[in-house]
Design a protein around this motif. Sequence first.
Motif, PDB file in Angstrom:
ATOM      1  N   MET A   1       0.852  -1.188   0.000  1.00  9.99           N
ATOM      2  CA  MET A   1       0.000   0.000   0.000  1.00  9.99           C
ATOM      3  C   MET A   1       0.885   1.235   0.000  1.00  9.99           C
ATOM      4  SD  MET A   1      -2.831  -0.738   2.838  1.00  9.99           S
ATOM      5  CE  MET A   1      -2.715  -2.441   3.308  1.00  9.99           C
ATOM      6  N   PRO A   2       0.521   2.270  -0.770  1.00 10.28           N
ATOM      7  CA  PRO A   2       1.279   3.516  -0.692  1.00 10.28           C
ATOM      8  C   PRO A   2       1.034   4.168   0.665  1.00 10.28           C
ATOM      9  CG  PRO A   2      -0.587   3.755  -2.168  1.00 10.28           C
ATOM     10  CD  PRO A   2      -0.562   2.320  -1.735  1.00 10.28           C
TER      11      PRO A   2
ATOM     12  N   LEU B   1      -3.034   3.922   7.892  1.00 10.59           N
ATOM     13  CA  LEU B   1      -3.184   2.734   7.057  1.00 10.59           C
ATOM     14  C   LEU B   1      -4.182   1.788   7.713  1.00 10.59           C
ATOM     15  CD1 LEU B   1       0.508   1.864   6.040  1.00 10.59           C
ATOM     16  CD2 LEU B   1      -1.282   2.824   4.585  1.00 10.59           C
ATOM     17  N   LEU B   2      -5.193   1.409   6.975  1.00 13.23           N
ATOM     18  CA  LEU B   2      -6.202   0.461   7.458  1.00 13.23           C
ATOM     19  C   LEU B   2      -6.761   0.877   8.821  1.00 13.23           C
ATOM     20  CD1 LEU B   2      -4.412  -2.841   6.417  1.00 13.23           C
ATOM     21  CD2 LEU B   2      -6.236  -1.643   5.200  1.00 13.23           C
ATOM     22  N   GLY B   3      -6.970   2.171   8.976  1.00 15.83           N
ATOM     23  CA  GLY B   3      -7.560   2.678  10.204  1.00 15.83           C
ATOM     24  C   GLY B   3      -6.602   2.811  11.372  1.00 15.83           C
TER      25      GLY B   3
END
Length: 96
Positions: free
Chosen positions: A7-8, A26-28
Motif C-alpha cells: 500500500m502507498p 493505514l487500514l484505520g
Amino acid sequence: LLRQYWMPAALSEELDSDRPVVPVNLLGEELALFRNEDDKLVLMDRHCPHRGADMCFGRKEEGGIRCPFHGWKFDAQGQCVDQPAEPEGSKMHEKI
Ligand code: FES
C-alpha cells in the motif's frame, strides 16, 4: 487480508524534509513513519504507549526515536530501550 498487499503510505521526499517523522494512516491505524540511520523505513504506532504522546513530534536519534513528552526511546522494532527518569540499572523498559 489487506495486510498481505503493498500500500502507498508516503512520498519518499516527505521523509527527507524538516519534519522527518511522517504521520500515516493505514487500514484505520494511526502510525508514524521515518528512516533510521541505516536508511531503513520504520513504521510504528503513532501514540506512545506511556501517555499517548504523538510520536510524529518525537526526536530521531541513533537507534530509534525518542518520545517528545517524557523522553522514552524506542528502537526500530518498537521496543523501549531507554527511560530517562528511571533509576540507573532499571529493567522496566524491557517490559514495554
Ligand atoms: S508519553 Fe511518551 S514517554 Fe511519556
